[in-house]
Scaffold this motif. Structure first.
Motif, PDB file in Angstrom:
ATOM      1  N   TRP A  68       0.830  -1.201   0.000  1.00 35.36           N
ATOM      2  CA  TRP A  68       0.000   0.000   0.000  1.00 35.36           C
ATOM      3  C   TRP A  68       0.866   1.253   0.000  1.00 35.36           C
ATOM      4  O   TRP A  68       0.626   2.183  -0.768  1.00 35.36           O
ATOM      5  CB  TRP A  68      -0.934  -0.007   1.211  1.00 35.36           C
ATOM      6  CG  TRP A  68      -1.691   1.273   1.350  1.00 35.36           C
ATOM      7  CD1 TRP A  68      -2.827   1.638   0.689  1.00 35.36           C
ATOM      8  CD2 TRP A  68      -1.346   2.382   2.176  1.00 35.36           C
ATOM      9  NE1 TRP A  68      -3.218   2.900   1.055  1.00 35.36           N
ATOM     10  CE2 TRP A  68      -2.321   3.376   1.983  1.00 35.36           C
ATOM     11  CE3 TRP A  68      -0.322   2.623   3.081  1.00 35.36           C
ATOM     12  CZ2 TRP A  68      -2.286   4.586   2.643  1.00 35.36           C
ATOM     13  CZ3 TRP A  68      -0.289   3.837   3.736  1.00 35.36           C
ATOM     14  CH2 TRP A  68      -1.262   4.799   3.510  1.00 35.36           C
ATOM     15  N   ALA A  92      -6.897   5.006  -2.150  1.00 36.61           N
ATOM     16  CA  ALA A  92      -7.632   5.269  -0.913  1.00 36.61           C
ATOM     17  C   ALA A  92      -6.707   5.227   0.293  1.00 36.61           C
ATOM     18  O   ALA A  92      -5.741   4.481   0.339  1.00 36.61           O
ATOM     19  CB  ALA A  92      -8.747   4.237  -0.745  1.00 36.61           C
ATOM     20  N   LEU A  94      -5.858   4.397   4.249  1.00 38.70           N
ATOM     21  CA  LEU A  94      -6.218   3.274   5.120  1.00 38.70           C
ATOM     22  C   LEU A  94      -7.365   3.687   6.033  1.00 38.70           C
ATOM     23  O   LEU A  94      -7.450   4.845   6.444  1.00 38.70           O
ATOM     24  CB  LEU A  94      -5.014   2.862   5.961  1.00 38.70           C
ATOM     25  CG  LEU A  94      -3.871   2.193   5.201  1.00 38.70           C
ATOM     26  CD1 LEU A  94      -2.698   1.958   6.129  1.00 38.70           C
ATOM     27  CD2 LEU A  94      -4.320   0.888   4.586  1.00 38.70           C
ATOM     28  N   PRO A  95      -8.248   2.751   6.377  1.00 42.24           N
ATOM     29  CA  PRO A  95      -9.355   3.070   7.295  1.00 42.24           C
ATOM     30  C   PRO A  95      -8.819   3.506   8.665  1.00 42.24           C
ATOM     31  O   PRO A  95      -7.691   3.185   9.025  1.00 42.24           O
ATOM     32  CB  PRO A  95     -10.125   1.754   7.402  1.00 42.24           C
ATOM     33  CG  PRO A  95      -9.648   0.910   6.296  1.00 42.24           C
ATOM     34  CD  PRO A  95      -8.310   1.390   5.880  1.00 42.24           C
ATOM     35  N   PRO A  96      -9.622   4.215   9.435  1.00 43.69           N
ATOM     36  CA  PRO A  96      -9.164   4.815  10.687  1.00 43.69           C
ATOM     37  C   PRO A  96      -8.388   3.913  11.666  1.00 43.69           C
ATOM     38  O   PRO A  96      -7.354   4.333  12.136  1.00 43.69           O
ATOM     39  CB  PRO A  96     -10.437   5.340  11.333  1.00 43.69           C
ATOM     40  CG  PRO A  96     -11.312   5.651  10.181  1.00 43.69           C
ATOM     41  CD  PRO A  96     -10.990   4.622   9.139  1.00 43.69           C
ATOM     42  N   LEU A  98      -6.616   1.280  11.045  1.00 45.53           N
ATOM     43  CA  LEU A  98      -5.393   0.774  10.413  1.00 45.53           C
ATOM     44  C   LEU A  98      -4.338   1.853  10.212  1.00 45.53           C
ATOM     45  O   LEU A  98      -3.154   1.539  10.201  1.00 45.53           O
ATOM     46  CB  LEU A  98      -5.733   0.124   9.074  1.00 45.53           C
ATOM     47  CG  LEU A  98      -6.556  -1.154   9.151  1.00 45.53           C
ATOM     48  CD1 LEU A  98      -6.840  -1.674   7.751  1.00 45.53           C
ATOM     49  CD2 LEU A  98      -5.855  -2.208   9.960  1.00 45.53           C
ATOM     50  N   ASP A  99      -4.741   3.112  10.051  1.00 44.75           N
ATOM     51  CA  ASP A  99      -3.732   4.151   9.870  1.00 44.75           C
ATOM     52  C   ASP A  99      -2.879   4.323  11.119  1.00 44.75           C
ATOM     53  O   ASP A  99      -1.682   4.585  11.025  1.00 44.75           O
ATOM     54  CB  ASP A  99      -4.366   5.470   9.423  1.00 44.75           C
ATOM     55  CG  ASP A  99      -5.404   5.984  10.394  1.00 44.75           C
ATOM     56  OD1 ASP A  99      -5.677   5.317  11.409  1.00 44.75           O
ATOM     57  OD2 ASP A  99      -5.954   7.070  10.132  1.00 44.75           O
TER      58      ASP A  99
END
Length: 122
Positions: A68, A92, A94-96, A98-99
């Motif tokens: 990624w 996109a 990363l979702p919250p 995962l960031d």
């Protein structure tokens, strides 16, 4: 004689207070030594786990993250809106959860490997 008289009058109260203070200092010192031993053992076990094959398990999490991150870097250099080959699509984020985890994954992998290699070199 004077010491016995004071001890008799105070009922050994001062001696007990000083003994309590001495025991508290010894207990605090022992507590700090135990904390240090626990931390040292944790790092030793973590390094042993990495040497015993935990590295491959860490790569299971790190490789998708690296893919990624590489995609973001390549897109940012070549295909972003103001770059050499502009494209309408984006990569996109990363979702919250995962960031935040991405940084922890990198530090947990490379931090342990760095400590292990540093200790071998010393």
């Amino acid at each position: 004689m004077l010491g016995r008289l004071i001890s008799f009058l105070t009922g050994g109260f001062l001696g007990r207070i000083l003994d309590t203070v001495d025991h508290a200092i010894e207990a605090e010192t022992d507590r700090e030594k135990i904390k240090g031993d626990i931390i040292r053992e944790h790092y030793r076990n973590r390094a042993d786990w990495m040497r015993a094959g935990g590295f491959w398990l860490c790569l299971l999490f790190a490789l998708p993250l690296a893919f990624w991150f590489g995609a973001v870097v390549v897109y940012s250099v070549f295909w972003c809106a103001g770059c050499a080959f502009p494209q309408p699509w984006t990569i996109a984020a990363l979702p919250p959860p995962l960031d935040d985890w991405a940084g922890a994954i990198i530090v947990s992998i490379f931090g342990v490997i760095g400590v292990t290699r540093f200790s071998k070199g010393a």
